[in-house]
Scaffold this motif. Structure first.
Motif, mmCIF file in Angstrom:
data_model
loop_
_atom_site.group_PDB
_atom_site.id
_atom_site.type_symbol
_atom_site.label_atom_id
_atom_site.label_comp_id
_atom_site.label_asym_id
_atom_site.label_seq_id
_atom_site.Cartn_x
_atom_site.Cartn_y
_atom_site.Cartn_z
ATOM 1 N N THR A 59 34.867 40.463 30.385
ATOM 2 C CA THR A 59 35.539 41.786 30.916
ATOM 3 C C THR A 59 34.118 42.366 31.786
ATOM 4 O O THR A 59 34.339 43.186 32.845
ATOM 5 C CB THR A 59 35.749 42.849 29.732
ATOM 6 O OG1 THR A 59 36.780 42.137 29.031
ATOM 7 C CG2 THR A 59 36.263 44.085 30.528
ATOM 8 N N ARG A 62 34.249 40.422 35.071
ATOM 9 C CA ARG A 62 35.123 40.918 35.752
ATOM 10 C C ARG A 62 34.813 42.124 36.390
ATOM 11 O O ARG A 62 35.133 42.547 37.639
ATOM 12 C CB ARG A 62 36.679 40.744 35.053
ATOM 13 C CG ARG A 62 37.796 41.334 35.808
ATOM 14 C CD ARG A 62 39.239 40.985 35.041
ATOM 15 N NE ARG A 62 39.045 41.485 33.716
ATOM 16 C CZ ARG A 62 39.422 42.633 33.485
ATOM 17 N NH1 ARG A 62 40.423 43.318 34.157
ATOM 18 N NH2 ARG A 62 39.510 42.655 32.100
ATOM 19 N N SER A 65 32.413 41.575 39.353
ATOM 20 C CA SER A 65 33.117 41.109 40.538
ATOM 21 C C SER A 65 33.874 42.254 41.159
ATOM 22 O O SER A 65 33.851 42.068 42.404
ATOM 23 C CB SER A 65 33.989 39.981 40.130
ATOM 24 O OG SER A 65 35.273 40.235 39.248
ATOM 25 N N TYR A 92 39.029 48.959 32.414
ATOM 26 C CA TYR A 92 39.131 47.240 32.104
ATOM 27 C C TYR A 92 39.467 46.604 30.726
ATOM 28 O O TYR A 92 39.835 45.775 30.554
ATOM 29 C CB TYR A 92 37.402 46.782 32.385
ATOM 30 C CG TYR A 92 37.371 46.815 33.962
ATOM 31 C CD1 TYR A 92 37.474 45.923 34.788
ATOM 32 C CD2 TYR A 92 36.946 48.124 34.627
ATOM 33 C CE1 TYR A 92 37.283 45.815 35.910
ATOM 34 C CE2 TYR A 92 36.861 47.993 35.941
ATOM 35 C CZ TYR A 92 36.944 47.011 36.798
ATOM 36 O OH TYR A 92 36.825 46.997 38.141
#
Length: 146
Positions: A59, A62, A65, A92
């Motif tokens: 997570t 991610r 990114s 998230y």
């Protein structure tokens, strides 16, 4: 004589004796796997915590990114649960749980290129060893390697 032996060998796999033997061997295999290969509670707790650390680590990847950076140490993992208008992907994660032993995961942004953050569970002994000892650390214990 050879024809009799060959005809018996051809019929043997379809005989009742063959099926009885197959059931007995299958039963022994199932018994062995069920009684001798079970995982005890401490191993299961370790595997569960490794999975939890891995999910939070992914997570964080991610998040980086999408946002371009990892949360700061001050923002912590709670930052992943916040909704921000500037980030369509937030939150998230819905909520941060505790590890298997009832302790929160530890997160520190190191800023290091190889391991930009430190994420770990304090492990079964409950002592914060900064990701060493029995601590379950993301970069060391996760399937994901840098």
């Amino acid at each position: 004589m050879n024809e009799v032996i060959i005809s018996r060998l051809i019929r043997w796999p379809n005989s009742l004796c063959h099926y009885i033997l197959l059931v007995l061997i299958s039963g022994w295999i199932i018994y062995f796997l069920a009684t001798h290969r079970s995982i005890d509670d401490s191993q299961m707790s370790m595997y569960t915590s490794k999975y939890d650390v891995k999910i939070i680590g992914e997570t964080l990847q991610r998040f980086k990114s999408n946002v371009g950076r990892y949360p700061t140490t001050e923002e912590g993992l709670a930052y992943l649960t916040e909704t921000r208008p500037s980030d369509d992907n937030s939150p998230y994660i819905e909520e941060l749980g505790l590890d298997t032993w009832g302790k929160p995961l530890v997160y520190k942004n190191t800023g290091d290129g190889t391991h930009p953050f430190l994420l770990y569970s304090v492990g079964a002994n409950g002592v914060d060893e900064s990701g060493t000892g029995d601590d379950i650390e993301y970069w060391r214990d996760s399937v994901v390697k840098p």
